[in-house]
Scaffold this motif. Structure first.
Motif, PDB file in Angstrom:
ATOM      1  N   TYR A  84     153.728  76.997 -24.194  1.00  0.00           N
ATOM      2  CA  TYR A  84     152.994  77.206 -22.990  1.00  0.00           C
ATOM      3  C   TYR A  84     153.068  78.996 -22.755  1.00  0.00           C
ATOM      4  N   GLU A  85     151.975  79.394 -22.165  1.00  0.00           N
ATOM      5  CA  GLU A  85     151.791  80.696 -22.199  1.00  0.00           C
ATOM      6  C   GLU A  85     152.460  81.239 -20.820  1.00  0.00           C
ATOM      7  N   ARG A  86     153.797  81.364 -20.852  1.00  0.00           N
ATOM      8  CA  ARG A  86     154.558  81.563 -19.764  1.00  0.00           C
ATOM      9  C   ARG A  86     154.638  83.018 -19.396  1.00  0.00           C
ATOM     10  N   TRP A  87     154.121  83.806 -20.471  1.00  0.00           N
ATOM     11  CA  TRP A  87     154.032  85.475 -20.152  1.00  0.00           C
ATOM     12  C   TRP A  87     153.339  85.875 -18.865  1.00  0.00           C
ATOM     13  N   THR A  88     152.233  85.127 -18.588  1.00  0.00           N
ATOM     14  CA  THR A  88     151.397  84.985 -17.658  1.00  0.00           C
ATOM     15  C   THR A  88     152.253  84.957 -16.070  1.00  0.00           C
TER      16      THR A  88
ATOM     17  N   LEU B 131     160.493  77.075 -13.321  1.00  0.00           N
ATOM     18  CA  LEU B 131     159.416  76.739 -13.997  1.00  0.00           C
ATOM     19  C   LEU B 131     159.839  75.663 -14.952  1.00  0.00           C
ATOM     20  N   LYS B 132     159.075  74.432 -14.885  1.00  0.00           N
ATOM     21  CA  LYS B 132     159.261  73.379 -15.731  1.00  0.00           C
ATOM     22  C   LYS B 132     157.948  73.113 -16.281  1.00  0.00           C
ATOM     23  N   VAL B 133     157.640  72.562 -17.648  1.00  0.00           N
ATOM     24  CA  VAL B 133     156.290  72.395 -18.018  1.00  0.00           C
ATOM     25  C   VAL B 133     156.598  71.336 -18.799  1.00  0.00           C
ATOM     26  N   ALA B 134     155.647  70.255 -18.803  1.00  0.00           N
ATOM     27  CA  ALA B 134     155.439  69.262 -19.725  1.00  0.00           C
ATOM     28  C   ALA B 134     156.827  68.437 -19.896  1.00  0.00           C
TER      29      ALA B 134
ATOM     30  N   THR C  32     148.282  72.973 -11.224  1.00  0.00           N
ATOM     31  CA  THR C  32     147.572  72.378 -12.522  1.00  0.00           C
ATOM     32  C   THR C  32     147.957  72.952 -13.733  1.00  0.00           C
ATOM     33  N   ALA C  33     147.403  72.660 -14.857  1.00  0.00           N
ATOM     34  CA  ALA C  33     147.880  73.111 -16.135  1.00  0.00           C
ATOM     35  C   ALA C  33     147.885  74.608 -16.482  1.00  0.00           C
TER      36      ALA C  33
ATOM     37  N   TYR D 246     151.478  69.142 -17.719  1.00  0.00           N
ATOM     38  CA  TYR D 246     151.412  69.073 -19.264  1.00  0.00           C
ATOM     39  C   TYR D 246     151.010  70.352 -19.830  1.00  0.00           C
ATOM     40  N   ASN D 247     151.322  70.690 -21.157  1.00  0.00           N
ATOM     41  CA  ASN D 247     150.893  71.943 -21.567  1.00  0.00           C
ATOM     42  C   ASN D 247     149.641  72.014 -22.529  1.00  0.00           C
ATOM     43  N   PRO D 248     148.456  72.706 -21.721  1.00  0.00           N
ATOM     44  CA  PRO D 248     146.964  72.718 -22.433  1.00  0.00           C
ATOM     45  C   PRO D 248     146.885  73.363 -23.604  1.00  0.00           C
TER      46      PRO D 248
END
Length: 256
Positions: free
Chosen positions: A197-201, A212-215, A150-151, A189-191
């Protein structure tokens, strides 16, 4: 590309109509919300919540499958990775997880995979039941084992995400020792758009460059440059084309 777009739209339309046919609104009694907003709006809200829970399986996976046919030799959904793992591979995975959780090391997927491959077919074995691969891609000798999330995944779940990715590598390598294996998390997708995207988490567990691949990064990886825009256009066009059908569907909840 027009043919691919039309195929994607067809898949979307079928997925939405299938959802309509099988959807049963939640039976929870919410008298104040219903009287304030109306049964049709409450049904729509419930439908959206229901759709969100399996959006990956019912929408994103078939769309990715359609998009990837031109770029990969093999593309499969919900694939079994295998259930045999060596005890040495299990030990290596646990050592990797312990080191990451304690902060003694930073994620480095290439090194982690190399350590697992060294013991992937050595010694005693165990039988396990790993989760299925959401999206399996193969291009020549390269295989990609993708877990679609999920996003906004729960921060506490990243440890299990990481363990799953490592276990997939070990199980697949046991049965396919010649494969060049990649395992990664995809977020469709990037919310936080237009912010990054807040990848630091995820930084403590995932190697952000390789796991990791986003959006746009995800969709363009699947179908080539420009694929993300094709996906967005397809969703918008299907929404417009089906608007009357969608409105009619929810009218019946107003009358019931």
């Amino acid at each position: 590309m027009n043919n691919i777009k039309n195929n994607i739209k067809t898949r979307l339309t079928i997925a939405l109509r299938t959802k309509f046919e099988n959807y049963k609104p939640e039976t929870s009694y919410m008298p104040f919300h219903t009287r304030l907003l109306g049964k049709d709006r409450m049904a729509l809200y419930s439908f959206i919540q229901s759709l969100n829970t399996n959006f990956g399986t019912s929408i994103f996976e078939p769309v990715a499958e359609e998009l990837g046919h031109c770029h990969f030799d093999i593309i499969e959904r919900q694939k079994e990775v295998g259930n045999i793992i060596t005890k040495e591979a299990q030990r290596v995975i646990q050592d990797i997880m312990d080191s990451l959780e304690s902060g003694n090391s930073k994620p480095n997927k290439n090194d982690e995979i190399a350590k697992i491959l060294d013991v992937a077919r050595s010694g005693e074995t165990s039988t396990i039941k790993p989760t299925k691969i959401d999206l399996f891609l193969q291009q020549h000798n390269n295989v990609y084992l993708i877990d679609i999330k999920t996003a906004k995944p729960n921060k506490g779940g990243f440890k299990e995400f990481k363990r799953t990715l490592l276990a997939w590598v070990a199980c697949y390598a046991y049965a396919n020792p010649q494969a060049n294996i990649h395992s990664l998390i995809a977020i469709p997708y990037n919310p936080y758009e237009p912010k990054p995207y807040e990848r630091w988490t995820m930084a403590g567990m995932l190697d952000l460059d390789f796991e990791l691949k986003v959006a746009k990064e995800f969709w363009d990886f699947i179908g080539g440059v420009g694929s993300y825009e094709i996906i967005l256009d397809s969703f918008e066009e299907v929404g417009l084309e089906m608007r009357n059908e969608i409105d009619e569907y929810f009218k019946k909840f107003h009358l019931s």
